[in-house]
Design a protein around this motif. Structure first.
Motif, PDB file in Angstrom:
ATOM      1  N   ALA A  21       0.829  -1.203   0.000  1.00  0.00           N
ATOM      2  CA  ALA A  21       0.000   0.000   0.000  1.00  0.00           C
ATOM      3  C   ALA A  21       0.866   1.257   0.000  1.00  0.00           C
ATOM      4  O   ALA A  21       0.534   2.249  -0.669  1.00  0.00           O
ATOM      5  N   ILE A  22       1.977   1.227   0.720  1.00  0.00           N
ATOM      6  CA  ILE A  22       2.885   2.376   0.745  1.00  0.00           C
ATOM      7  C   ILE A  22       3.502   2.592  -0.636  1.00  0.00           C
ATOM      8  O   ILE A  22       3.566   3.717  -1.137  1.00  0.00           O
ATOM      9  N   VAL A  23       3.965   1.516  -1.268  1.00  0.00           N
ATOM     10  CA  VAL A  23       4.573   1.619  -2.599  1.00  0.00           C
ATOM     11  C   VAL A  23       3.548   2.110  -3.620  1.00  0.00           C
ATOM     12  O   VAL A  23       3.833   2.999  -4.433  1.00  0.00           O
ATOM     13  N   PHE A  27       3.683   5.690  -5.641  1.00  0.00           N
ATOM     14  CA  PHE A  27       3.631   5.724  -7.098  1.00  0.00           C
ATOM     15  C   PHE A  27       2.474   6.612  -7.569  1.00  0.00           C
ATOM     16  O   PHE A  27       2.639   7.452  -8.457  1.00  0.00           O
ATOM     17  N   GLY A  28       1.307   6.428  -6.991  1.00  0.00           N
ATOM     18  CA  GLY A  28       0.153   7.245  -7.367  1.00  0.00           C
ATOM     19  C   GLY A  28       0.354   8.716  -7.053  1.00  0.00           C
ATOM     20  O   GLY A  28      -0.006   9.587  -7.850  1.00  0.00           O
ATOM     21  N   PHE A  29       0.943   9.009  -5.900  1.00  0.00           N
ATOM     22  CA  PHE A  29       1.213  10.385  -5.524  1.00  0.00           C
ATOM     23  C   PHE A  29       2.166  11.040  -6.509  1.00  0.00           C
ATOM     24  O   PHE A  29       1.965  12.188  -6.926  1.00  0.00           O
ATOM     25  N   GLU A  30       3.212  10.311  -6.919  1.00  0.00           N
ATOM     26  CA  GLU A  30       4.186  10.853  -7.864  1.00  0.00           C
ATOM     27  C   GLU A  30       3.554  11.121  -9.218  1.00  0.00           C
ATOM     28  O   GLU A  30       3.857  12.122  -9.869  1.00  0.00           O
ATOM     29  N   ARG A  31       2.662  10.230  -9.661  1.00  0.00           N
ATOM     30  CA  ARG A  31       2.010  10.394 -10.959  1.00  0.00           C
ATOM     31  C   ARG A  31       1.066  11.588 -10.984  1.00  0.00           C
ATOM     32  O   ARG A  31       0.784  12.124 -12.045  1.00  0.00           O
TER      33      ARG A  31
END
Length: 66
Positions: A21-23, A27-31
């Motif tokens: 969930a952290i990974v 990833f979603g936050f960066e996108r």
């Protein structure tokens, strides 16, 4: 069953799902964060960036050759 208990049972109960969930969250936050910052930067600096002034440089003949 409350939302908190469902999230706890599906994500926080095991270390492996918590790490996944952290990974996935990173990833979603960066996108989302990167294009948003690029758009804000382009908005603040509109008229000053090369893409905005490209036609002006092409009309002048580009850079001077030595």
């Amino acid at each position: 069953m409350s939302l908190v208990s469902v999230v706890y049972k599906s994500v926080f109960r095991r270390s492996s799902t918590f790490a996944l969930a952290i990974v996935a969250g990173a990833f979603g936050f960066e996108r989302i964060f990167d294009p948003t910052c690029d758009a804000v930067f382009a908005y603040i600096n509109r008229g000053k960036l090369y893409d905005d002034c490209k036609a002006t440089f092409a009309a002048q003949g580009g850079a001077e050759e030595e």
